[in-house]
Design a protein around this motif. Structure first.
Motif, PDB file in Angstrom:
ATOM      1  N   PHE A  37       1.031  -1.295   0.369  1.00 16.60           N
ATOM      2  CA  PHE A  37       0.010   0.472   0.108  1.00 16.60           C
ATOM      3  C   PHE A  37       0.964   1.320   0.338  1.00 16.60           C
ATOM      4  O   PHE A  37       1.588   1.182   0.675  1.00 16.60           O
ATOM      5  N   ARG A  38       0.522   2.394  -0.349  1.00 13.95           N
ATOM      6  CA  ARG A  38       1.256   3.511  -0.162  1.00 13.95           C
ATOM      7  C   ARG A  38      -0.130   4.413   0.242  1.00 13.95           C
ATOM      8  O   ARG A  38      -0.975   5.173  -0.255  1.00 13.95           O
ATOM      9  N   GLN A  39       0.635   5.151   1.040  1.00 14.93           N
ATOM     10  CA  GLN A  39      -0.142   6.861   1.352  1.00 14.93           C
ATOM     11  C   GLN A  39       1.389   8.278   0.635  1.00 14.93           C
ATOM     12  O   GLN A  39       2.377   8.321   1.657  1.00 14.93           O
ATOM     13  N   LYS A  43      -3.302  12.580   1.987  1.00 15.51           N
ATOM     14  CA  LYS A  43      -4.024  11.272   1.461  1.00 15.51           C
ATOM     15  C   LYS A  43      -4.238  10.199   1.833  1.00 15.51           C
ATOM     16  O   LYS A  43      -2.943  10.068   2.716  1.00 15.51           O
ATOM     17  N   GLU A  44      -5.615   9.811   1.592  1.00 19.42           N
ATOM     18  CA  GLU A  44      -5.526   8.164   1.837  1.00 19.42           C
ATOM     19  C   GLU A  44      -4.521   7.302   1.482  1.00 19.42           C
ATOM     20  O   GLU A  44      -4.171   7.193   0.498  1.00 19.42           O
ATOM     21  N   ARG A  45      -4.009   6.181   2.215  1.00 16.71           N
ATOM     22  CA  ARG A  45      -3.660   4.789   1.917  1.00 16.71           C
ATOM     23  C   ARG A  45      -4.120   4.556   1.537  1.00 16.71           C
ATOM     24  O   ARG A  45      -5.741   3.775   1.547  1.00 16.71           O
ATOM     25  N   GLU A  46      -3.705   4.198  -0.072  1.00 18.11           N
ATOM     26  CA  GLU A  46      -4.102   3.628  -1.278  1.00 18.11           C
ATOM     27  C   GLU A  46      -3.273   1.928  -1.127  1.00 18.11           C
ATOM     28  O   GLU A  46      -2.286   1.994  -1.303  1.00 18.11           O
ATOM     29  N   PHE A  47      -3.957   1.156  -2.229  1.00 16.65           N
ATOM     30  CA  PHE A  47      -3.892  -0.253  -2.498  1.00 16.65           C
ATOM     31  C   PHE A  47      -3.186   0.099  -3.272  1.00 16.65           C
ATOM     32  O   PHE A  47      -3.303   1.084  -4.532  1.00 16.65           O
ATOM     33  N   VAL A  48      -2.353  -0.970  -3.204  1.00 21.04           N
ATOM     34  CA  VAL A  48      -1.236  -0.819  -5.234  1.00 21.04           C
ATOM     35  C   VAL A  48      -1.780  -2.122  -5.607  1.00 21.04           C
ATOM     36  O   VAL A  48      -1.070  -2.213  -6.851  1.00 21.04           O
ATOM     37  N   ASN A 109      -6.948  -1.859   3.355  1.00 16.90           N
ATOM     38  CA  ASN A 109      -6.114  -2.130   4.481  1.00 16.90           C
ATOM     39  C   ASN A 109      -7.256  -3.237   5.679  1.00 16.90           C
ATOM     40  O   ASN A 109      -6.421  -3.772   5.956  1.00 16.90           O
ATOM     41  N   SER A 110      -8.005  -2.865   5.474  1.00 18.43           N
ATOM     42  CA  SER A 110      -8.569  -3.770   6.744  1.00 18.43           C
ATOM     43  C   SER A 110      -8.557  -5.237   6.316  1.00 18.43           C
ATOM     44  O   SER A 110      -8.467  -6.066   7.232  1.00 18.43           O
ATOM     45  N   GLY A 111      -7.611  -6.230   5.093  1.00 20.59           N
ATOM     46  CA  GLY A 111      -7.639  -7.074   4.622  1.00 20.59           C
ATOM     47  C   GLY A 111      -6.186  -7.609   5.451  1.00 20.59           C
ATOM     48  O   GLY A 111      -6.114  -8.841   5.453  1.00 20.59           O
TER      49      GLY A 111
END
Length: 125
Positions: A37-39, A43-48, A109-111
């Motif tokens: 993930f990246r932030q 910004k919010e943390r996002e899936f990569v 994130n929750s996964g």
């Protein structure tokens, strides 16, 4: 518990490549998938990207598809993120994550149950 340590971040120019590494230790036998993930600032943390242990299925965000590749070295309990054709929009703190179960989305994130401390990637134009 699983401990994750990222490495490989740095400052590069647009168009360059970087390879991030994430070494897992502890109860690594419990891992079912790992992801990145990246932030970016503000910004919010996002899936990569993510990689399922069973079957090796990979997932990528649309923004990195075709440029980034996730891979795994079983013997070293390490996951890599090869990043090519970097752009300033890729600038962010990159986090490695691991999950020990099969519930929840691989793309959120929750996964994930465990997180690394993050490594900074800065791409200059």
């Amino acid at each position: 518990q699983v401990q994750l340590v990222e490495s490989g971040g740095g400052l590069v120019q647009a168009g360059d490549s970087l390879r991030l590494s994430c070494a897992a230790s502890g109860r690594t036998f419990s891992i079912t998938a790992m992801g990145w993930f990246r932030q970016a600032p503000g910004k919010e943390r996002e899936f990569v990207s993510a990689l399922r242990w069973s079957g090796g299925t990979t997932y990528y965000a649309d923004s990195v598809k075709g440029r980034f590749t996730i891979s795994r070295d079983n013997a070293k309990n390490t996951v890599y993120l090869q990043m090519n054709s970097l752009t300033p929009e890729d600038t962010a703190v990159y986090y490695c994550a691991a999950r020990a179960g099969y519930s929840g989305s691989y793309l959120h994130n929750s996964g994930y149950d465990y997180w690394g401390q993050g490594t900074q990637v800065t791409v200059s134009s």
